[in-house]
Design a protein around this motif. Structure first.
Motif, PDB file in Angstrom:
ATOM      1  N   GLU A 135      26.553  42.341  37.482  1.00 48.08           N
ATOM      2  CA  GLU A 135      27.855  42.156  38.139  1.00 48.08           C
ATOM      3  C   GLU A 135      28.868  41.549  37.177  1.00 48.08           C
ATOM      4  N   ARG A 138      30.147  44.186  34.854  1.00 46.97           N
ATOM      5  CA  ARG A 138      30.998  45.137  35.557  1.00 46.97           C
ATOM      6  C   ARG A 138      32.374  44.546  35.844  1.00 46.97           C
ATOM      7  N   LEU A 139      32.423  43.233  36.067  1.00 45.27           N
ATOM      8  CA  LEU A 139      33.664  42.585  36.501  1.00 45.27           C
ATOM      9  C   LEU A 139      34.451  41.931  35.368  1.00 45.27           C
ATOM     10  N   PRO A 142      38.406  42.277  36.029  1.00 42.87           N
ATOM     11  CA  PRO A 142      38.956  41.318  36.987  1.00 42.87           C
ATOM     12  C   PRO A 142      38.864  39.872  36.512  1.00 42.87           C
ATOM     13  N   GLY A 171      44.036  43.690  48.004  1.00 38.81           N
ATOM     14  CA  GLY A 171      43.154  43.108  47.005  1.00 38.81           C
ATOM     15  C   GLY A 171      43.153  41.596  47.017  1.00 38.81           C
ATOM     16  N   ILE A 191      44.019  42.099  42.610  1.00 38.40           N
ATOM     17  CA  ILE A 191      42.797  42.715  42.093  1.00 38.40           C
ATOM     18  C   ILE A 191      42.070  43.394  43.245  1.00 38.40           C
ATOM     19  N   ASN A 192      42.159  44.710  43.295  1.00 38.10           N
ATOM     20  CA  ASN A 192      41.564  45.446  44.412  1.00 38.10           C
ATOM     21  C   ASN A 192      40.092  45.741  44.127  1.00 38.10           C
ATOM     22  N   ASP A 193      39.310  44.669  44.068  1.00 42.24           N
ATOM     23  CA  ASP A 193      37.873  44.777  43.819  1.00 42.24           C
ATOM     24  C   ASP A 193      37.184  43.740  44.693  1.00 42.24           C
ATOM     25  N   GLU A 194      36.641  44.188  45.831  1.00 40.11           N
ATOM     26  CA  GLU A 194      36.076  43.256  46.797  1.00 40.11           C
ATOM     27  C   GLU A 194      34.856  42.532  46.243  1.00 40.11           C
ATOM     28  N   ALA A 196      34.483  41.360  43.301  1.00 40.24           N
ATOM     29  CA  ALA A 196      34.981  40.213  42.543  1.00 40.24           C
ATOM     30  C   ALA A 196      35.265  39.040  43.481  1.00 40.24           C
TER      31      ALA A 196
END
Length: 228
Positions: A135, A138-139, A142, A171, A191-194, A196
């Motif tokens: 994770e 990947r993040l 963000p 986000g 930041i449209n990444d839930e 995160a």
């Protein structure tokens, strides 16, 4: 028997002057107290931690949220902030909060001064501890955006309020004393990444979070009422 001079033209007996004055004085006193009584009734209920009053309801981006819980976050021997969790509905487990639809808010009520470099360092350490290795990799994007936003804050001081919100369809948003945090280029942080934001929530209610803070935010700890 009243004197005829004290009767009205419609032949209705008037109230004795002494009674009228007493009634008028009572009515005036009641009227004078009404604004005070209304203001007391209108005051929203709140809890209080470390001198910080937290209303039991708030409105974020047009949605009403309720105070799920609160706790004091510490850094070593120092109390860093009073953390509050606001949700559309109360929940008592981390999984239920992660899956909850609607706006979710972590509110930080700052108790001491921090520079942007210290804020960024703390955030990165806590975020990395709360994410899996996969994770975290990947993040990276963000994480860099949040780091840039914290760097733009410069410093926070006692009494400041930082809100970190998940807004569906928009986000991860953040404000410092009501002003939107900005990232690189001065653009408003969004930041449209839930995932995160969920990792961020784990920093407060996940298994690695301090037990007293986690229990407070999950509503498992009784909070003192303001004014008690």
């Amino acid at each position: 028997m009243l004197d005829p001079s004290e009767q009205d033209p419609l032949n209705v007996t008037l109230t004795p002057p002494s009674v009228s004055r007493r009634d008028l004085l009572g009515a005036a006193a009641t009227s004078a107290l009404l604004p005070w009584a209304s203001s007391v009734q209108a005051a929203p209920p709140a809890v209080e931690l470390e001198g910080v009053e937290l209303p039991e309801t708030t409105t974020a981006y047009g949605q009403k949220l309720v105070l799920n819980g609160a706790g004091v976050r510490k850094r070593g021997y120092f109390k860093a902030d009073v953390t509050a969790l606001y949700l559309p509905e109360k929940r008592t487990t981390p999984d239920a909060i992660y899956k909850l639809n609607g706006i979710r808010r972590i509110q930080l009520n700052i108790l001491r001064e921090f520079t942007s470099s210290t804020i960024t360092r703390i955030f990165l350490a806590d975020f990395k501890q709360s994410a899996t290795e996969e994770e975290f990799k990947r993040l990276i994007g963000p994480i860099g955006q949040i780091g840039a936003a914290y760097a733009n804050v410069k410093r926070v001081s006692k009494g400041d309020v930082v809100n970190l919100d998940w807004v569906p369809g928009v986000g991860w948003m953040a404000t410092h004393n009501g002003k939107s945090l900005t990232g690189d280029g001065g653009n408003t942080l969004s930041i449209n990444d839930e995932l995160a934001f969920q990792v961020y929530l784990r920093m407060y209610i996940g298994q690695n979070a301090p037990e007293d803070l986690r229990n407070g935010l999950l509503g498992l700890t009784r909070l003192p009422r303001a004014g008690d």
